[in-house]
Design a protein around this motif. Structure first.
Motif, mmCIF file in Angstrom:
data_model
loop_
_atom_site.group_PDB
_atom_site.id
_atom_site.type_symbol
_atom_site.label_atom_id
_atom_site.label_comp_id
_atom_site.label_asym_id
_atom_site.label_seq_id
_atom_site.Cartn_x
_atom_site.Cartn_y
_atom_site.Cartn_z
ATOM 1 N N HIS A 47 0.860 -1.190 0.000
ATOM 2 C CA HIS A 47 0.000 0.000 0.000
ATOM 3 C C HIS A 47 0.890 1.232 0.000
ATOM 4 N N VAL A 79 -2.933 4.241 -3.188
ATOM 5 C CA VAL A 79 -3.864 4.960 -2.311
ATOM 6 C C VAL A 79 -3.599 6.460 -2.432
ATOM 7 N N THR A 85 -5.399 3.196 4.531
ATOM 8 C CA THR A 85 -4.870 1.887 4.903
ATOM 9 C C THR A 85 -4.864 1.722 6.414
ATOM 10 N N VAL A 103 -2.985 -6.427 3.874
ATOM 11 C CA VAL A 103 -1.875 -5.501 3.633
ATOM 12 C C VAL A 103 -0.576 -6.151 4.105
ATOM 13 N N VAL A 106 3.278 -1.243 4.138
ATOM 14 C CA VAL A 106 2.647 0.063 4.042
ATOM 15 C C VAL A 106 3.736 1.132 4.056
#
Length: 389
Positions: A47, A79, A85, A103, A106
């Motif tokens: 993400h 995103v 997220t 996920v 990140v």
């Protein structure tokens, strides 16, 4: 949780108290080799902000390398705000989804890291167990993120600085302070703007403005309080009330982010674009998005600066693949390409001796520290109340 290597007794916990110690995750090269074997065939859902073609192309390149070298499939989940997220992970935690999470990696910093850490949503500590950790420049402020101790729960990926871009042909002497920026906007209406908070660049703009207006008040380095907030931010709202009246489209509309800001500059609609990469101008010139006469600069007081990081959620489905991916992204090969002025130009977190090409010479400006992360949410909420409609 998908255990990385069952024979290692990896304790990738649902919630850490001081979590999994690095030596319990992997303590030798042999263990890392087992992790690479475990990662083969895994799909890693990464993400990350998707608002830059240069960054998106770089992640695509990294995915090809990971597939070829390690058998890992990297999926870039684009995103617009990483808070999306964070919200998803908090929902998974509330639903008791402590394994097989959606996920795997990140891209975060600041307020979102603090939120994930405080809600026990991170795997680790893991950073010092990565083989490529040896190349990281330990003189950088990698141990704190917006004043929050990282404690090995996120790996540094690059250095960000808030800078402005202007075209030297049309604006030879750009404003050197926010005070000069307001004077310029009043003299030349409809020529300046900034992205709409809570978009990251827009929030960074108002944080930088607040720092200048308060002479970097010591209160900004501490958790925000209601009394402090009202008093300290009063000059900020007074400034923005004046600025918006003479801003692009009368302050009724704002660029969606840095990409639109750069496009508006190139189209001649505004005179300053904003970016959190001091070298973004070079990749934009290389891709034809900006004229060769454009130049990035920081205000006289310096540039709001921070490290941006990569973290693994506590319930990652492909935790072995996530570790292998982050380790690759910290390799001299990947960091040199990321720092290439014609590709991304993101300043590296590695010591320069390990870098090749133009990544060794990316420009950085004098740094201004971020406020305490609690100021970010407070500023965004108040901005939306006042100007969101």
């Amino acid at each position: 949780m998908n255990k990385i290597v069952s024979t290692l007794g990896v304790m990738a916990t649902v919630a850490y108290s001081t979590t999994v110690y690095a030596d319990e995750i992997m303590s030798a090269t042999d263990n890392w080799n087992q992790i690479e074997q475990r990662a083969k065939g895994q799909t890693v859902y990464f993400h990350a902000w998707g608002g830059s073609q240069e960054i998106n192309r770089y992640i695509q390149w990294a995915g090809k390398q990971l597939k070829s070298e390690y058998g890992v499939t990297l999926k870039h989940v684009k995103v617009t705000d990483i808070a999306e997220t964070t919200t998803r992970l908090i929902a998974e935690k509330a639903a008791g989804k402590d394994s097989e999470g959606s996920v795997d990696i990140v891209w975060i910093n600041g307020e979102n890291f603090r939120s994930l850490k405080n809600n026990h949503l991170l795997f680790g500590p893991f950073t010092q167990s990565l083989p490529n950790w040896q190349y990281v420049d330990k003189s950088l402020p990698i141990d704190v993120d917006f004043s929050e101790p990282t404690e090995g729960l996120e790996a540094p990926w690059g250095v960000g600085q808030l800078v402005f871009i202007h075209d030297q042909k049309t604006l030879h002497n750009p404003p050197q302070s926010f005070s000069e920026m307001l004077s310029y906007a009043q003299a030349f209406p409809n020529r300046l703007s900034y992205p709409r908070p809570p978009e990251f660049h827009g929030t960074s703009f108002i944080k930088s403005l607040l720092i200048e207006l308060t002479n970097n008040s010591p209160a900004l380095s501490k958790p925000v309080s209601n009394d402090d907030f009202q008093t300290i931010t009063a000059p900020l709202w007074a400034y923005l009330d004046k600025f918006h009246k003479v801003a692009w489209r009368g302050g009724k509309q704002f660029p969606a982010g840095t990409s639109e800001s750069i496009q508006l500059l190139d189209d001649g609609q505004i005179d300053l674009a904003i970016t959190f990469n001091p070298n973004a101008v070079f990749s934009a010139q290389a891709s034809g998005k900006l004229a060769k006469s454009t130049k990035a600069y920081a205000l006289e007081s310096g540039a709001l600066s921070n490290i941006h990081f990569l973290a693994i959620p506590w319930n990652a489905h492909s935790s072995a693949g996530a570790l292998v991916t982050i380790n690759f992204l910290l390799s001299p090969q990947a960091q040199s390409r990321k720092g290439d002025l014609n590709i991304w130009g993101d300043p590296s977190v590695l010591s320069s001796q390990y870098l090749t090409g133009s990544a060794k010479h990316t420009q950085q400006f004098k740094s201004v520290d971020e406020p305490h992360p609690s100021w970010q949410t407070a500023l965004e909420n108040e901005w939306l109340k006042r100007y969101g409609n």
